[in-house]
Structure formats: structure tokens, C-alpha cells
Design a protein around this motif. Structure first.
Motif, PDB file in Angstrom:
ATOM      1  N   GLN A  71       7.146  -1.088   5.474  1.00  0.00           N
ATOM      2  CA  GLN A  71       6.092  -2.033   5.113  1.00  0.00           C
ATOM      3  C   GLN A  71       6.486  -3.373   5.711  1.00  0.00           C
ATOM      4  O   GLN A  71       7.658  -3.759   5.649  1.00  0.00           O
ATOM      5  CB  GLN A  71       5.973  -2.189   3.595  1.00  0.00           C
ATOM      6  CG  GLN A  71       5.433  -0.991   2.898  1.00  0.00           C
ATOM      7  CD  GLN A  71       3.914  -0.908   2.879  1.00  0.00           C
ATOM      8  OE1 GLN A  71       3.390  -0.113   2.151  1.00  0.00           O
ATOM      9  NE2 GLN A  71       3.179  -1.682   3.642  1.00  0.00           N
ATOM     10  N   GLU A  88       0.807  -1.214   0.000  1.00  0.00           N
ATOM     11  CA  GLU A  88       0.000   0.000   0.000  1.00  0.00           C
ATOM     12  C   GLU A  88       0.844   1.270   0.000  1.00  0.00           C
ATOM     13  O   GLU A  88       0.550   2.220  -0.711  1.00  0.00           O
ATOM     14  CB  GLU A  88      -0.931   0.000   1.215  1.00  0.00           C
ATOM     15  CG  GLU A  88      -1.864   1.187   1.259  1.00  0.00           C
ATOM     16  CD  GLU A  88      -2.802   1.128   2.440  1.00  0.00           C
ATOM     17  OE1 GLU A  88      -3.219   2.201   2.884  1.00  0.00           O
ATOM     18  OE2 GLU A  88      -3.115   0.031   2.913  1.00  0.00           O
ATOM     19  N   GLN A 126       3.918   1.724  -3.498  1.00  0.00           N
ATOM     20  CA  GLN A 126       2.979   1.247  -4.518  1.00  0.00           C
ATOM     21  C   GLN A 126       3.611   0.459  -5.657  1.00  0.00           C
ATOM     22  O   GLN A 126       2.933  -0.325  -6.310  1.00  0.00           O
ATOM     23  CB  GLN A 126       2.178   2.418  -5.103  1.00  0.00           C
ATOM     24  CG  GLN A 126       1.204   3.019  -4.134  1.00  0.00           C
ATOM     25  CD  GLN A 126       1.792   4.185  -3.368  1.00  0.00           C
ATOM     26  OE1 GLN A 126       2.883   4.665  -3.648  1.00  0.00           O
ATOM     27  NE2 GLN A 126       1.083   4.639  -2.357  1.00  0.00           N
ATOM     28  N   ARG A 163       0.657  -9.051   3.653  1.00  0.00           N
ATOM     29  CA  ARG A 163       0.918  -7.704   4.169  1.00  0.00           C
ATOM     30  C   ARG A 163       0.352  -7.531   5.572  1.00  0.00           C
ATOM     31  O   ARG A 163      -0.721  -8.021   5.880  1.00  0.00           O
ATOM     32  CB  ARG A 163       0.280  -6.651   3.263  1.00  0.00           C
ATOM     33  CG  ARG A 163       0.807  -6.659   1.855  1.00  0.00           C
ATOM     34  CD  ARG A 163       0.106  -5.659   0.994  1.00  0.00           C
ATOM     35  NE  ARG A 163      -1.327  -5.992   0.935  1.00  0.00           N
ATOM     36  CZ  ARG A 163      -2.259  -5.180   0.485  1.00  0.00           C
ATOM     37  NH1 ARG A 163      -1.948  -3.982   0.070  1.00  0.00           N
ATOM     38  NH2 ARG A 163      -3.517  -5.541   0.453  1.00  0.00           N
ATOM     39  N   GLU A 182      -0.537  -4.375   7.157  1.00  0.00           N
ATOM     40  CA  GLU A 182      -0.666  -2.925   6.990  1.00  0.00           C
ATOM     41  C   GLU A 182      -0.731  -2.193   8.323  1.00  0.00           C
ATOM     42  O   GLU A 182      -0.312  -1.047   8.427  1.00  0.00           O
ATOM     43  CB  GLU A 182      -1.885  -2.592   6.128  1.00  0.00           C
ATOM     44  CG  GLU A 182      -1.798  -3.115   4.704  1.00  0.00           C
ATOM     45  CD  GLU A 182      -0.625  -2.598   3.889  1.00  0.00           C
ATOM     46  OE1 GLU A 182      -0.017  -1.577   4.262  1.00  0.00           O
ATOM     47  OE2 GLU A 182      -0.308  -3.223   2.866  1.00  0.00           O
TER      48      GLU A 182
END
Length: 97
Positions: A36, A5, A8, A18, A20
Motif C-alpha cells: 500500500q 483498501e 483493511q 492513499r 491505490e
């Protein structure tokens, strides 16, 4: 292809998931700082490193060391940590002069 996210143009390797809620971004005058985080249960550190060592140069990143890449004015580093039966992978993007 799934992408992270906050970075990108960084694809998520198949088998990675992921996290997040453990990711963040700081905008600084000389560039952004991004973390990340992903995890995997059935993928090894060697497989993840091999995947990104092959993929990132195709996306314009130059390999500068074990888990370290440079592109334009940015540095991307990967780190790995074992947590119980899972592999935690952290991608750290920062400005690089």
C-alpha cells in the motif's frame, strides 16, 4: 477514520493520501503479500513513524525494529522516500513464519 483498501485494518494517518493505483496484492499459499502506498506534503517521516509506532501496538502489532512490526503470521514494514516536495510512504505486508 479512513483505512487502506488492501490492508483493511490499517488506518490512514491524517495528512496521508492513499495511492491505490500503486498498490497491489498477491495471494500465496502461506499468506498474502500486499503493498500500500501513500504520500504527504505537510507531514514528515518522523511524524508518520511516530503515529504508526504508537498506533500499531494498539492493533496487536509488536514492534520488531525501525519500521518493522509482527502480528500472528504477518510482517508489516514501512519505508519512506522523498519525491520532490512530497513524502512517499510504502507499507509492505508479507507472511512471517
Amino acid at each position: 477514520t479512513e483505512y487502506f483498501e488492501l490492508i483493511q485494518d490499517l488506518p490512514v494517518m491524517p495528512g496521508l493520501f492513499r495511492l491505490e493505483d500503486q498498490s497491489y496484492v498477491f495471494d500465496k499459499p502461506n499468506g498474502r503479500i500486499v503493498t500500500q502506498v501513500a504520500f504527504a506534503r505537510d507531514v514528515t517521516k518522523t511524524e508518520v513513524a511516530s503515529y504508526y509506532n504508537t498506533l500499531l501496538p494498539q492493533l496487536g502489532w509488536s514492534r520488531k525494529g525501525d519500521g518493522d512490526f509482527r502480528r500472528n503470521n504477518e510482517k508489516l514494514s514501512m519505508s519512506f522516500e522523498r519525491e520532490d516536495d512530497a513524502l512517499r510512504v510504502q507499507f509492505f505486508l508479507s507472511p512471517h513464519p
